[in-house]
Each structure stands twice: as C-alpha cells, then as structure tokens.
Scaffold this active site. Sequence first.
Site, short mmCIF file in Angstrom:
data_model
loop_
_atom_site.label_atom_id
_atom_site.label_comp_id
_atom_site.label_asym_id
_atom_site.label_seq_id
_atom_site.Cartn_x
_atom_site.Cartn_y
_atom_site.Cartn_z
N CYS A 2 0.82 -1.21 0.00
CA CYS A 2 0.00 0.00 0.00
C CYS A 2 0.86 1.27 0.00
CB CYS A 2 -0.90 0.01 1.22
SG CYS A 2 -1.87 -1.47 1.41
N ARG A 27 2.51 1.32 -5.87
CA ARG A 27 2.65 0.41 -4.74
C ARG A 27 1.42 -0.47 -4.56
NH1 ARG A 27 6.79 1.71 -1.04
NH2 ARG A 27 5.73 0.42 0.47
N TRP A 77 -3.33 -2.26 -1.64
CA TRP A 77 -3.09 -3.57 -2.25
C TRP A 77 -3.67 -4.57 -1.26
CZ3 TRP A 77 -0.53 -8.19 -1.23
CH2 TRP A 77 -0.31 -9.02 -2.33
N ASN A 103 -0.17 0.14 6.04
CA ASN A 103 0.49 -0.72 5.07
C ASN A 103 1.05 -1.89 5.87
OD1 ASN A 103 2.04 -1.88 3.01
ND2 ASN A 103 3.78 -0.54 3.45
N GLY A 104 0.71 -3.12 5.48
CA GLY A 104 1.22 -4.28 6.20
C GLY A 104 0.09 -5.20 6.61
N GLU A 488 13.63 -14.94 -16.36
CA GLU A 488 13.26 -13.52 -16.23
C GLU A 488 12.37 -13.10 -17.40
OE1 GLU A 488 13.20 -11.40 -14.04
OE2 GLU A 488 13.16 -9.45 -14.99
N LYS A 492 8.70 -11.58 -16.82
CA LYS A 492 8.29 -10.27 -17.35
C LYS A 492 7.01 -10.42 -18.15
CE LYS A 492 10.02 -8.34 -15.47
NZ LYS A 492 10.93 -8.06 -14.41
N GLU A 495 3.81 -11.38 -16.00
CA GLU A 495 3.27 -10.39 -15.07
C GLU A 495 2.58 -9.23 -15.77
OE1 GLU A 495 6.09 -8.28 -12.52
OE2 GLU A 495 7.67 -8.72 -13.94
N HIS A 511 12.85 -33.66 -20.68
CA HIS A 511 12.44 -34.41 -19.48
C HIS A 511 11.01 -34.06 -19.06
CE1 HIS A 511 16.45 -35.96 -19.13
NE2 HIS A 511 16.92 -34.73 -19.26
N LYS A 610 4.43 -2.94 -6.36
CA LYS A 610 5.86 -2.76 -6.59
C LYS A 610 6.71 -3.21 -5.41
CE LYS A 610 9.32 -1.18 -9.02
NZ LYS A 610 9.71 -2.00 -10.18
C1 F6R Z 1 9.03 -8.44 -11.17
C2 F6R Z 1 9.49 -7.79 -9.97
C3 F6R Z 1 9.39 -8.55 -8.70
C4 F6R Z 1 10.45 -8.10 -7.70
C5 F6R Z 1 10.25 -8.80 -6.35
C6 F6R Z 1 11.33 -8.42 -5.37
O1 F6R Z 1 9.18 -7.60 -12.26
O2 F6R Z 1 9.90 -6.66 -10.00
O3 F6R Z 1 9.49 -9.93 -8.93
O4 F6R Z 1 11.71 -8.38 -8.21
O5 F6R Z 1 9.00 -8.45 -5.84
O6 F6R Z 1 11.34 -7.04 -5.13
P1 F6R Z 1 12.59 -6.31 -4.55
O7 F6R Z 1 13.67 -6.38 -5.56
O8 F6R Z 1 12.15 -4.92 -4.27
O9 F6R Z 1 12.98 -7.06 -3.31
#
Ligand code: F6R
Length: 615
Positions: A2, A27, A77, A103-104, A488, A492, A495, A511, A610
């Site tokens: 949040c 966020r 969130w 937040n939390g 990765e 990407k 998501e 496999h 985020k």
């Molecule tokens: C995906 C992404 C997330 C973050 C993960 C960890 O694009 O950004 O998978 O990498 O939530 O976040 P941080 O790096 O802030 O610990």
Amino acid sequence: MCGIIGYTGPAQALDVLLAGLATLEYRGYDSAGVVVVDDAQAPALQVRKRQGKLSVLSGELSTEGLTGRTGLGHTRWATHGAPNDRNAHPHVSDDGAVAVIHNGIIENHAPLRAELTAAGHSFSSETDTEVVVQLVAAARAADPSLDLAAAVRLVVPRLEGAFSLAFVDRREPEVIVATRREAPLVLGRSQGSSLLASDIAGLLVHTREVEALLDGQVAVLTPRGVTVTDLDGAPAQGHRFTVDWDVAAAEKQGYEHFMRKEIHEQPTAVRETLLARTDAEGVLILDELRLDPAEFRAVDTVVIVACGTSFHAGMVAKYAIEHWAGIPVEVEIASEFRYRDPILSPHTLVVAVSQSGETADTLAAAAHAQEQRAKVVAVTNVVGSSLARRADAVLYTRAGPEIGVAGTKTFTTQIVALDVLALYLAQSRRALFPDECADHLARMEALPELIEQVLQCEPQVAELAQVFARSGYVMFVGRHVGLPIALEGALKLKEISYLHAEGFAAGEMKHGPIALIEPGGPVVALATRGHVRSKIVSNIAEVKARGAVVLAIATEGDTEIKEHADHVVYVPEVHELLYPILTVVPLQLLAYAMAVALDRDVDQPRNLAKTVTVE
Ligand code: F6R
C-alpha cells in the site's frame, strides 16, 4: 504494497495528498482513499474512498473538493478483505474520532476484533486494519488524559505483524501520528509543512532531506515540525539522509509507459551503477562497508537471497562469483531461506538483493542470516532502505526510481552491482590479479553503449510481439547464464501480459516440458556465443521438430543461427558472463510490446504491487 501519504501544513491538504498518491500508486492500486481534517470550529474527519484506481477517487473529488490543512491518503493492495469501497482505507473508529491508514498486516487482528466486539465496538470493514483504529479510540476513551500519540504508543505493543500506520484525530486537527514495524515510512519537512510517505517518491516533490522512521518509533507531525520518540515516549531519531534522485526521474517524460522509459534508461542506469567503483589506486570499493576487509578475505561460501526478478539477478551472479572469485554460491528464494535451518558460519557471506530494500521476505532472510552470525551485503536501489540499514555492507544500484511494477533497469543494474561484488571478492581473496579485475571492469564499462545498440531492436521485437500475442503461451529456454534470463523473460511476460509464460533450462525440455509444444507455439531461446551455444542449438532443433516457432537471441555475426531459428535478434559480442545484461533487453521489450498489443495495464498489472512489504 500500500501507498501512504500524510500532510499537515498551510496548504489545502487534498491537493498535496492526491498528487502524492499519484506518485505512489504503483505500490498498490485496487482502491484509494483520503481523510482530510476539516479545521473549522467543530473539526470533523472527512473521509472519501473508492474501489479502483486513484483516478476514480480523484475524479469524484475534483467536483466535490474537501477543505482542510491536515490529511492522510492511501492506495491499497488488498490483503484482508476484498478490494471494495468499504475495505478501502482510511478506516475510522466507531466513535468517529480517529482515522488510520495502514500498510502491512496485523496478524493478531482476529482475537483483537473479538475482544473489541465483546466490548461493544462495531466494525464496518473486513480488514485487519480496523482493529487498530478501534483500539486507539478505545484507549483515548478509557483515559481522556491521553493524547493521540500516547494512545498510539499504548496500542502498538499489542499488535503483531508488520505495519506502518498513520493516524489523525479530529480532536487534534493539526496533528498526524505515525509509527512502524518492519514496513517503510519516511518523514520530511517543507515550507512550513510536515509530510510522511511510505516511499521516498511520495516526498521528492517537497524535499530530498528525509528521515526514515525506525521500528518501534512514533512520529508526531504538526505544521511546526516533526518529533520522534520511542514507544516509551523518550526522544529518538530516525535515519536521516539526503535523496539524490530528482523529481523528473519519477515522471514519464513523454514515454507512454514508465516501463518503456525505464527499459530505455538502462544505459544510463548501468553507467551510474559503475561510477566510482575504484579508488585512486584502482582498488574496488563498496558503497557502505561496515566490515573489515579481512572478513571478506575469509569468506568461504556465498548465499544469495532474493525474490522474483532480484532472485534471477542473483542466479546470474552465481556464475560470476564462482568463476571470478572461486567461492561456492547458493542462490535461494528469500521466502524459502527464512524458514529453513541453513548451515551458515561467520565466513558465510549472505548477499540480499532487493531493488526496494523493503521486501519483507528478503529482510527476514537477512535477519535470519545475521542471527546465525553470517555477514550480510545488501544490493539495493534505495539509499536508507531497511535492508541498506540492516546490512554489514551495501552496494547501491543507482538506477533511479523505478515506477513500472515490472523490474527492468533495476534488474540489469543488480547484475552489474553483483558483478562488481564478484570482482571485489576476487580482489579480496587474490583470486584475480589486479589487472584482470581492471580488464573485467573495463569490459563492464562498455556495456551502456552496447545496451544502446540492443535497444535498436525495438521495432523488430514489436513486430514479432504482434504475432506472439496471438498465441496462448510463450516458452523461454536457456542454459548457463541464459537460464536466469529465460526465467526472467517468462516472468516479465506473465506479469504484464497475463499470458502463460514459462522459462526452462533448455536441457530439461526433453524431461517433460517439451510435451507442451504445439505447432506454431512460440519458443524464445537464449543462444548467444559461449561454451553452451552448440547445446542450445540442438535444443532449438528439438522444439522446431515439434512445430515450435523459435526466436533466438544470438550474437552479432552468428549467421548460422538463422538456419535453426525462425527469427533472430542480435546482441553485440561480450564476455560470456556479461551476456545477460544485453540479452534481457529484447525480452523486456518483447514483454512490453505484447502487453501493449493485448491492451494490458503495463505499469500497474493486475494483482501486483511494486514493493512487497508483506509475507
Ligand atoms: C518483477 C518484480 C518482482 C520483484 C520482487 C522483489 O518484475 O519486480 O518480482 O523483483 O517483488 O522485489 P525487490 O527487488 O524490491 O525485493
């Protein structure tokens, strides 16, 4: 998770709150709300909250307006309770006096709710948060001599979990009280006002001088200043620092999405991350070193802990640390590491990688490691973040603010920073000669220019994206340093496009995963030059034989690859360990273009946030 913003000062609070929330919406964005204290004769709390994006709320408020010079704002969130108007923050006590944003997670909300219900309190949401505001209001009702801050100090020890909380009370119309435990909260002062936010980005437009509140501290904000105490009311101080990001870095600057802007910022971000990494004698240096260099010399094992994209950066780093420094490396998902009994020693170096420096699982993993006497190095993008403060040494990624939910420039800079750490370890242990370290660093310094060249593939990738977007899935395969990039690339894509995307070790295809291939199904193969190139070519042949359409990411000059793959995107030749920093770029562009083709919300994809400050 949040987003939180608070303002008390001479201006109309609503304008400041809505502008602040706009910078924090990344966020969390399933609902938004504000409370503004009407500072007329009989002060009242004016609360407005709406399910959906901030634009829904701000649209309504643009016609209505709320006057008052103190207020709080929140983007949610959801954790407890569906994302709807009722569960949106702020929450107000049933006596109408106190409002809170949070937040939390309050883990013991159920027994607290039962206790409050038995005492006659009524609840109007399904959230864990509402118990907090009822407890604070009840504490004041039980002892009218308590002010808001004193009531908050009484209540916090009763809460379990991780939280940052901010309160207003109509009886103290100029006051905001805030507290935190294991969730970020930063404070700032500007032009006769006091502000708080869950994230530096929320304060940047007002000030770069910030104070991060520490666990167990309580801040009281009035237009005249900010005072910080501990839970006993004794004077305390947060962590004060100057932010070197500028406001423009947190704006779109003509790009249609933050993600595209951030992909294109990678040359600059990598250049910044590499700046001033050596001293006058050419010896590598870290940003904040609270360890004796002898302790680095004694390191015999490295454990990298991280989540998501940062975990993939850690996977890439394993190859560099093992190759250059000759130290065995384990890479583990932080949420798994924290709940096992790892065998660590004072000679184990735990590297915690987190762009935000606030990810709950990564912080807990770092704490878990320190409890077992291991040393922790943080690789993070946020100066003053919880992880940076906790660690014994820090390497900053200097990527500037990343607003798009999908990590891009923070990923490439994490790899670069981790490569610097690999060289630092090699230097400490004398595993490489100084001139070898200098050569590797010089190769890395060429990367920004090479990323610029890779970015030229955008039109080609965008065209392919139109075709790939019509299929229901995309598979990514790689070997060696290509494997984390396959993972990765898939992360990407899933998501932000919501398509099914999976990354595999190319050698594992036969496999099991090869059963997924259907005629015409897209497979992206990391096939740059190196000791596994011929192996990946065989894997390409295997999927082609089952009808896959293959996009290969290959090294410039490798014309032979065209005989195997249907499409080829070329990247310039580099040292084998450095390819990930180039090969991920076309995959970021592909995910971006496919998400745009599918009309997805690129910067704020569904269900994601985020900064993941909850477990
Ligand atoms: C995906 C992404 C997330 C973050 C993960 C960890 O694009 O950004 O998978 O990498 O939530 O976040 P941080 O790096 O802030 O610990």
